[in-house]
Enzyme design. Structure first.
Site: not given
Length: 462
Positions: A45, A142-143, A179, A202, A306, A313, A315, A439
């Site tokens: 995904t 399998t996500g 959403g 939402e 997932d 996520l 990561h 800076h």
């Protein structure tokens, strides 16, 4: 393919997305014999239908906005519109380059890659393409897929998911986004940049409701300024076709009409019909249950990404996959601290955070033990140059470590790296204040916020 029917791999991975391929790459690097099974494309995904393509669309939208607004920087350009075929070409080239690189990585690590739809057939095997792939350990990865609501049918035309939105051949004149989480606000932002009239629905009381309330309010203010409409605090009731679009009715009777409705209420795990329950794997609402080391209740089976009820996520999937590979290779492993994971929503302006919200910190430590400070980007030179507004908010345990960093503004996702170190290394404000930040940079704003929290503000009133 496996060398022969008698081959037993050290690790058989079902799913080649972020979690699965990370485990495969790390496992092979540590000397494990790995088989990786994926029914679609390696990368899953994130690479093909999520992180990468959505961020490409958002960057194209940013270019469109800059073209329209360039005169404020003294540069005269003309904006002639968005060529969606050209946008998709750019997006697909980014994906193709990363996909090719990932394929090369998997091949170079001598991972056995099997393309096909796999199914768990025992606690140590996966069936794919009429073949049984045996392993000493199996990793389920399998996500997820986009979710919808009962009675709300996604048709891919007027009522669409994020998958459809990524390949839409036009810029919709108007869109309702159901959403207001990460997926919803990112598409709302991109479509507005492309020229759509967008309304976000939402049911909870704020956009990006899992973020610190201050971040949500800053994003809502920015969306109002951009002309992105939103309706908060009332849940969806029904959607129906109109002559040339869709009408959405909310629980309070309020109605909204648009050309398309994007259903962006989150993603659900891909686990049905894959043999998980039949082989004794503990489940809850479609998720595979795991402990802090990503182990299921079956000793030879782990799960990541997932598919398990942790942060959705890429990561996080990488980290969980690496953890499993290292555990199986006999290395000492440390569980993922999910509060310490950086979170970024790539809308315009960006929302980035790590650690606890102020509300959560007060719940954990007590309201009288928590202090916070806000540093406005208006006091930061580089942010002024970029003409972005927003804030950096720090949450601290009184006389102790910084336990939350919450940032809103363009490019704040690029500042979350240092914020992650501050949280995960339990830094005191005075310790960060000692560091010299370049800076003019936006990164300097993070340093100045810590200066202020340490009691010695520079470009900020006491």
């Amino acid at each position: 393919m496996a060398n022969d029917a008698s081959t037993v791999f050290d690790l058989v991975i079902l799913g080649g997305g972020s979690g699965g391929y990370a485990a495969a790459l790390r496992g092979a690097q540590l000397g494990l014999d790995v088989a990786l099974i994926e029914k679609n494309k390696l990368g899953g995904t994130c690479l093909h239908n999520g992180c990468i393509p959505t961020k490409a669309l958002l960057h194209a939208g940013e270019v469109a906005d800059q073209s329209r607004e360039s005169e404020q920087f003294g540069v005269k350009t003309s904006f002639e519109g968005v060529d969606m075929a050209g946008v998709h070409k750019y997006k697909d080239e980014v994906i193709a380059g990363l996909y090719k690189g990932l394929q090369g990585l998997v091949a170079s690590r001598k991972i056995t890659y099997i393309e096909g739809e796999g199914r768990l057939s025992s606690s140590t095997s996966v069936d794919v393409n009429g073949q049984r792939v045996q392993g000493r350990h199996v990793l389920l990865a399998t996500g997820s897929v986009p979710k919808t609501l009962p009675g709300l049918e996604i048709d891919g035309n007027r009522i669409i998911s994020s998958d459809h939105a990524l390949t839409l051949d036009r810029v919709p004149k108007s869109a309702i986004v159901l959403g207001g989480g990460v997926i919803g606000v990112e598409f709302a932002s991109a479509w507005k940049s492309f020229g759509s009239e967008v309304t976000v629905i939402e049911g909870l009381k704020h956009l990006v409701p899992v973020e610190d309330e201050n971040s949500s309010k800053l994003l809502e203010r920015a969306f109002r300024k951009r002309g992105i409409k939103f309706n908060l605090g009332t849940f969806f009731q029904k959607a129906e076709y109109t002559q040339d679009g869709v009408k959405v009715t909310l629980a309070d009777g309020k109605e909204f009409e648009a050309e398309v409705l994007l259903v962006a209420i989150g993603r659900g795990p891909v686990s049905q019909g894959l043999g998980y329950e039949e082989n004794g794997v503990a489940m809850d609402r479609g998720f595979v249950l795991v402990d802090e080391y990503m182990r299921t209740n079956v000793p030879t089976i782990s799960a990541v990404g997932d598919l398990v009820p942790t942060l959705q996520l890429a990561h996080v999937g990488f980290a969980e996959g690496i953890l499993v590979a290292e555990r199986l290779a006999g290395l000492k492993t440390v569980p993922v601290d999910y509060d310490g994971v950086p979170r970024v929503t790539y809308c315009h302006p960006e929302v980035a955070s790590v650690g606890l919200t102020e509300a959560k910190a007060k719940e954990v430590y007590g309201a009288d033990k928590v202090v916070s400070i806000k540093f406005p980007l208006g006091g930061n030179g580089k942010s002024r140059i970029l003409k972005t507004a927003g804030e950096i908010k720090l949450v601290q345990v009184k006389d102790g470590a910084v336990v939350g960093v919450h940032m809103v503004g363009d490019r704040m996702g690029e500042q979350v790296g240092e914020a992650q170190l501050i949280y995960n290394w339990e830094a005191l404000p005075a310790e960060v204040a000692q560091l010299i930040h370049a800076h003019p940079t936006q990164n300097e704003a993070l340093g100045e916020a810590h200066l202020a929290l340490a009691g010695k503000p520079l470009h900020m009133h006491d």
